[in-house]
Design an enzyme around this catalytic site. Structure first.
Site, PDB file in Angstrom:
ATOM      1  N   LYS A  15       5.825  -4.713 -12.661  1.00  0.00           N
ATOM      2  CA  LYS A  15       5.038  -3.520 -12.313  1.00  0.00           C
ATOM      3  C   LYS A  15       5.235  -3.168 -10.850  1.00  0.00           C
ATOM      4  CE  LYS A  15       1.643  -5.665  -9.739  1.00  0.00           C
ATOM      5  NZ  LYS A  15       1.555  -5.564  -8.284  1.00  0.00           N
ATOM      6  N   ASP A 137      -4.250  -9.301 -12.284  1.00  0.00           N
ATOM      7  CA  ASP A 137      -3.208  -8.342 -12.712  1.00  0.00           C
ATOM      8  C   ASP A 137      -2.837  -8.490 -14.184  1.00  0.00           C
ATOM      9  OD1 ASP A 137      -2.924  -7.140 -10.282  1.00  0.00           O
ATOM     10  OD2 ASP A 137      -0.993  -8.052  -9.788  1.00  0.00           O
TER      11      ASP A 137
HETATM   12  O1  C5P Z   1      -6.437 -13.032  -9.603  1.00  0.00           O
HETATM   13  P1  C5P Z   1      -5.313 -13.601  -8.799  1.00  0.00           P
HETATM   14  O2  C5P Z   1      -5.207 -15.087  -8.953  1.00  0.00           O
HETATM   15  O3  C5P Z   1      -4.021 -12.900  -8.999  1.00  0.00           O
HETATM   16  O4  C5P Z   1      -5.696 -13.351  -7.262  1.00  0.00           O
HETATM   17  C1  C5P Z   1      -5.134 -14.086  -6.211  1.00  0.00           C
HETATM   18  C2  C5P Z   1      -5.988 -13.940  -4.967  1.00  0.00           C
HETATM   19  O5  C5P Z   1      -5.902 -12.608  -4.456  1.00  0.00           O
HETATM   20  C3  C5P Z   1      -7.478 -14.157  -5.195  1.00  0.00           C
HETATM   21  O6  C5P Z   1      -7.819 -15.504  -5.080  1.00  0.00           O
HETATM   22  C4  C5P Z   1      -8.109 -13.343  -4.089  1.00  0.00           C
HETATM   23  O7  C5P Z   1      -8.080 -14.054  -2.869  1.00  0.00           O
HETATM   24  C5  C5P Z   1      -7.145 -12.169  -3.935  1.00  0.00           C
HETATM   25  N1  C5P Z   1      -7.591 -10.969  -4.670  1.00  0.00           N
HETATM   26  C6  C5P Z   1      -8.633 -10.234  -4.157  1.00  0.00           C
HETATM   27  N2  C5P Z   1      -9.057  -9.111  -4.837  1.00  0.00           N
HETATM   28  C7  C5P Z   1      -8.446  -8.718  -5.979  1.00  0.00           C
HETATM   29  C8  C5P Z   1      -7.370  -9.468  -6.508  1.00  0.00           C
HETATM   30  C9  C5P Z   1      -6.964 -10.591  -5.816  1.00  0.00           C
HETATM   31  O8  C5P Z   1      -9.205 -10.553  -3.109  1.00  0.00           O
HETATM   32  N3  C5P Z   1      -8.886  -7.635  -6.598  1.00  0.00           N
END
Ligand code: C5P
Length: 292
Positions: A15, A137
């Protein structure tokens, strides 16, 4: 015992974020987003077949073991299929840790493919709940195509497919451990926005319009430039070589620009071919590309 004849092979698209606005920091440590996701025709490939237990082999650049989101997705779904097993083979083509959502797409594709393989019969809302647990995501990739993401980016509103949109991607050769969290941590409050430009771009797409390179926006850009010290000069070199604006996808460091045709995208790709890193010329992928 494996049963290759009963298996299926599906593509897991990467993406881009056509627009990404960070609205505010949430009490749970995540950030509230308003973003436009676009699936592209740069894909990993996942094969699944019935087997005893859950095994994953990986060809290419991704962790092979339990830390791979594909295996975590399989373990999450298996109890809903009476504990059935599968042999999974992942062929990686999407660069990892680049902001292209490769690992998230693989995880969503594993949920979709195993749901079908095992005849689990879970509907989208049930799969979306699992997807959300795997990463912010991941739910987008249950839909693919073009979609708006709100909440942590995990509440998805599908948009109509865009027509004939081409992209040139340039993925620089630098990486950061726990990159996404680090880039979000680098974000300053004066870089928060209200989501309006994303809503405007969504309205343009809904009425059949196409984004131009000036419409691309990423509220994490400055934070990523602070986190990746070589990214600023890299973007300047891309813009100098192509005479175009380049955007960042997700938390980076993948950069991309937009073109109206394959020929234009290939021309732009040639302009930047001497820069270090990986280059891809690819088109928007429609939602229908995903297994239902
Ligand atoms: O959900 P994912 O593991 O992909 O997210 C990785 C990190 O990115 C999270 O731990 C957070 O610190 C940050 N994040 C965030 N806000 C979001 C998505 C991700 O702060 N909407």
């Amino acid at each position: 015992m494996r049963h290759p004849a009963a298996g299926l092979t599906v593509r897991a698209p990467a993406k881009l974020n056509l627009s990404l606005e960070v609205l505010r920091r949430r009490p749970d440590g995540y950030h509230e987003l308003c973003t436009l996701f676009q699936a592209i025709d740069l894909c990993d490939e996942l094969s699944v077949e019935p087997s005893d237990g859950l095994t994953l082999t990986v060809e290419g650049d991704a962790p092979p073991g339990e830390e791979n989101l594909v295996l975590r997705a399989a373990h999450m779904l298996s109890p809903y299929a009476g504990g059935r097993g599968a042999y999974l083979r992942l062929r990686k083509r999407i660069p990892s840790g680049a902001g292209l959502g490769g690992g998230s797409s693989d995880a969503a594709t594993a949920l979709l493919a195993l749901n079908r393989l095992w005849g689990t019969g879970l509907e989208r809302p049930g799969l979306a709940e699992m997807a959300r647990t795997l990463g912010a995501d991941v739910p987008f990739f249950l839909h693919g195509g073009t979609a708006r993401g709100t909440g942590r980016g995990d509440t998805i509103e599908p948009l109509p497919d865009v027509s004939s949109l081409w992209f040139v991607l340039s993925v620089p050769p630098f990486s950061l451990p726990v990159k996404t969290a680090r880039v979000f941590r680098n974000l300053r409050t004066d870089e928060l926005t209200d989501g309006l430009r994303t809503l405007q771009l969504a309205a343009t797409l809904r009425s059949g319009g196409s984004p131009g390179s000036g419409d691309l926006y990423n509220g994490l850009r400055s934070a990523a430039l602070r986190a990746f010290k070589d990214l600023g000069p890299y973007l300047v070199a891309l813009e100098d070589a192509s005479g175009r604006e380049w955007a960042l996808s997700g938390a980076g460091p993948a950069c991309y620009t937009i073109a109206a045709s394959r020929v234009e995208a290939e021309d732009l790709g040639r302009c930047v071919e001497n820069l270090p890193g990986l280059r891809y010329v690819t088109s928007a992928a429609p939602a229908a590309d995903l297994p239902k």
